[in-house]
Design a protein around this motif. Structure first.
Motif, short mmCIF file in Angstrom:
data_model
loop_
_atom_site.label_atom_id
_atom_site.label_comp_id
_atom_site.label_asym_id
_atom_site.label_seq_id
_atom_site.Cartn_x
_atom_site.Cartn_y
_atom_site.Cartn_z
N ALA A 286 -27.65 -11.51 3.76
CA ALA A 286 -28.25 -12.79 4.15
C ALA A 286 -27.19 -13.84 4.46
N GLY A 287 -25.94 -13.59 4.07
CA GLY A 287 -24.87 -14.52 4.40
C GLY A 287 -24.88 -15.74 3.52
N ILE A 288 -24.57 -16.87 4.09
CA ILE A 288 -24.49 -18.13 3.36
C ILE A 288 -25.88 -18.72 3.20
N PRO A 289 -26.35 -18.91 1.97
CA PRO A 289 -27.69 -19.46 1.78
C PRO A 289 -27.81 -20.85 2.38
N PRO A 290 -28.90 -21.14 3.07
CA PRO A 290 -29.09 -22.48 3.63
C PRO A 290 -29.33 -23.49 2.53
N ASP A 343 -30.86 -3.36 9.83
CA ASP A 343 -30.65 -4.63 10.52
C ASP A 343 -31.90 -4.95 11.33
N GLY A 344 -32.97 -5.24 10.60
CA GLY A 344 -34.24 -5.53 11.25
C GLY A 344 -34.41 -7.01 11.52
N ASP A 345 -35.61 -7.37 11.89
CA ASP A 345 -35.92 -8.77 12.19
C ASP A 345 -36.43 -9.52 10.97
N ASP A 346 -36.84 -8.79 9.93
CA ASP A 346 -37.36 -9.46 8.75
C ASP A 346 -36.21 -10.02 7.92
N PRO A 347 -36.47 -11.05 7.11
CA PRO A 347 -35.39 -11.70 6.34
C PRO A 347 -34.78 -10.82 5.28
N TRP A 348 -35.44 -9.72 4.88
CA TRP A 348 -34.91 -8.87 3.84
C TRP A 348 -33.85 -7.91 4.36
N SER A 350 -32.39 -8.30 7.85
CA SER A 350 -31.60 -8.86 8.95
C SER A 350 -30.20 -9.24 8.48
N ILE A 351 -29.18 -8.79 9.23
CA ILE A 351 -27.79 -9.12 8.90
C ILE A 351 -27.45 -10.48 9.49
N TYR A 373 -26.86 -16.04 12.38
CA TYR A 373 -28.19 -15.45 12.53
C TYR A 373 -28.08 -14.18 13.36
N GLN A 374 -28.57 -13.07 12.81
CA GLN A 374 -28.54 -11.77 13.46
C GLN A 374 -27.15 -11.50 14.07
#
Length: 578
Positions: A286-290, A343-348, A350-351, A373-374
């Motif tokens: 998920a990277g850096i949390p917003p 590496d899908g489109d859903d938030p769980w 997605s890279i 994002y993606q």
């Protein structure tokens, strides 16, 4: 009488004085002819380097190593008990003449590493010629009040003493090879912190394991098996407790690469999959949390990073995710198995993790962490913006290599899938991305103009990209001249890269380059068969020369990392049959 005298002289010549036989013959109770530098028995056994004589004129390599071990044991006792006073009585004289070999023979000190972990013969009893003269802070030689067996017993934890900084120094130039994005200075500082504030033992033992592994055949490599057992035990305990999970993921990656590098693919695959699954569970992709809004990683495992200074938390999370990504995506292609990281489109799945940078760049405090994002999907669609650091370039090469492998596996010639005027759209899109990516990295002919660690990364990157091209088009090459030329051109470029690899460079290459070279060699053999079976008969001299260069490189890598033994043997057998 003459015959009897001759027989007596012959016996006299074949019998050595007591104590004059070499140490190896003495241990095995074999007749020794006393020849130097190697007796006939050692020469026949192909162990000339193990033929040593204890004639009182100097110390053997084994005696030197024994004295070093004694000093280390004494130092351990002094560190464990500050009030301990070393005895003045000498319990062992290494120069003492004896008809029997030194007691170190047959002890754990002289035992070689298990054959499953070492490419070196386990029968050898001689010590490597190098001494541990670089160990800091050792006291003057003094005897140990306890036997050497105590030091090497399988104890729950390895003694903490001056050896740890030495192992970190050995590992430091290899961290790029392993993809470990941590501050080595902070690791050194952590050694003096209270246990609760130190990095997890699973990570530290895995680092020490790699340090011993890359030091083969030097004396430190004898601790390799000990650190492997301790790293695995600490890893299991870390999973049970769930503490410092980021350290556990990093340890999983190091263990996986260690097993892959030693040709133990089942164990390597297991730990690679475990690292990827745990990374997803912790939300690293998920990277850096917003700062505001929905965060898919918020409800997941809280990573305990107490040893890190403020500001390194997100940087190390990013570096660790891409370490896992490289391992999972590249070795999935090499082993022909599905990737664990999706590496899908859903938030769980997605890279969205931003491209990594070297950890030293974050230490300056001038790097601003920006949400992404993606990340991978946008790159594969041709977005070349951002991510020009060596770790980012390495991750992008993994993405190309993995995508090419996935597209190649989709095309099934048995299903009758064919194309008419154009290649499948996905293949054309990936080739276009590759053509855009290559100009962003240093060209092959300039590899010797950069720092060694950058050169080693670029060698792997260029090789993976060219291998991706072969994966992409080799299934079409049988019936399409254009695809055939694309594969041939990629193979020639990959062989050209080998010319820039020195013998020293092999020690620092990512082991994944081995399976990539195997793919290239398989294509070149296919090309050679096509050329030499064509009419009119063609000359495959150039291709044979390329295969020879590739085999030289594969043997060079296999000497350091014994993962290509079977591949080299198969290629050599096929070449012998042509």
């Amino acid at each position: 009488m003459a015959n009897k005298a001759a027989s007596t002289d012959k016996v006299a010549q074949g019998t050595l004085q007591r104590g004059k036989a070499c140490l190896r013959c003495r241990k095995r109770k074999m007749r020794c002819d006393g020849n130097k530098p190697a007796c006939q028995q050692c020469t026949r056994a192909k162990k000339p380097e193990g033929c040593e004589y204890d004639d009182g004129k100097g110390k053997t390599r084994t005696q030197i190593l024994r004295e070093t071990i004694t000093r280390l044991e004494q130092r351990i006792r002094e560190l464990e008990d500050p009030e301990y006073i070393s005895p003045a009585v000498v319990l062992y004289d290494p120069h003492l003449q004896s008809d029997s070999p030194p007691s170190s023979y047959g002890s754990p000190v002289s035992a070689s590493i298990s054959a499953s972990h070492s490419p070196f013969p386990s029968e050898s009893t001689n010590s490597p010629p190098e001494q541990w003269t670089h160990l800091p802070g050792l006291t003057s030689p003094s005897p140990s009040p306890f036997t050497t067996e105590i030091f090497f017993e399988d104890t729950p934890s390895f003694p903490r003493f001056e050896l740890e900084p030495v192992l970190l120094d050995i590992f430091t130039p290899h961290r790029h090879q392993c993809g470990l994005g941590v501050s080595m200075e902070l690791l050194r500082e952590s050694l003096s912190l209270p246990p609760a504030e130190q990095r997890h033992p699973a990570l530290m033992k895995s680092i020490y394991l790699w340090a011993c592994f890359v030091s083969r055949p030097k004396p430190l490599s004898q601790h390799e098996e000990t650190f492997l057992v301790q790293a695995l035990d600490a890893h299991r305990e870390g999973l049970r407790v769930g503490d410092k999970v980021l350290d556990i993921i990093q340890a999983s990656c190091l263990l996986s690469m260690y097993f892959f590098a030693n040709g133990r693919v089942v164990e390597g695959s297991y730990h690679a999959s475990a690292a990827a699954a745990l990374a997803v569970q912790c939300g690293l992709q998920a990277g850096i949390p917003p700062e505001t809004g929905y965060n898919p990683a918020a409800s997941r495992e809280n990573l305990d990073l107490k040893p890190l200074k403020h500001g390194y938390r997100d940087a190390e999370r990013i570096a660790t995710f891409w370490m896992v990504y490289n391992l999972d995506r590249c070795w999935s292609v090499a082993l022909r198995k599905p990737s664990v990281l999706l590496d899908g489109d859903d938030p769980w799945t997605s890279i969205n993790c931003p491209w990594p940078r070297d950890i030293t760049e974050y230490e300056t405090g001038n790097v601003q962490l920006v949400a992404s994002y993606q990340t991978v999907q946008m790159f594969l669609q041709g977005d070349m913006s951002g991510g020009y650091s060596m770790p980012a370039i390495r991750a992008k090469a993994s993405a190309l290599y993995s995508q090419a492998g996935q597209l190649s596996s989709k095309w099934n010639p048995m299903a009758g899938l064919k194309f008419t005027d154009n290649y499948p759209e996905e293949i054309q899109a990936l080739e276009l991305t590759i053509s855009r990516f290559l100009p962003t990295i240093l060209p092959v002919h300039q590899l010797n103009a950069v720092m060694p660690e950058e050169k080693h990364t670029l060698i792997v990157v260029h090789t993976l990209v060219q291998t991706a091209m072969i994966h992409l088009y080799q299934r079409f090459a049988q019936n399409d001249a254009i695809a055939y030329e694309k594969c041939s051109g990629a193979a020639k470029t990959a062989v050209e890269i080998i010319k820039y690899i020195s013998d020293h460079d092999y020690d620092f290459l990512d082991p994944i380059i081995g399976p990539a070279w195997t793919t290239i060699a398989e294509w070149l053999i296919r090309e050679l068969i096509s050329i030499e079976s064509s009419w009119p008969l063609g000359s495959g001299a150039d291709v044979r020369n390329d295969i020879a260069n590739l085999l030289y490189a594969m043997n060079g890598l296999n000497h350091r990392f014994p993962l290509l033994g079977m591949s080299v043997a198969k290629i050599q057998k096929r070449m012998a049959e042509l």
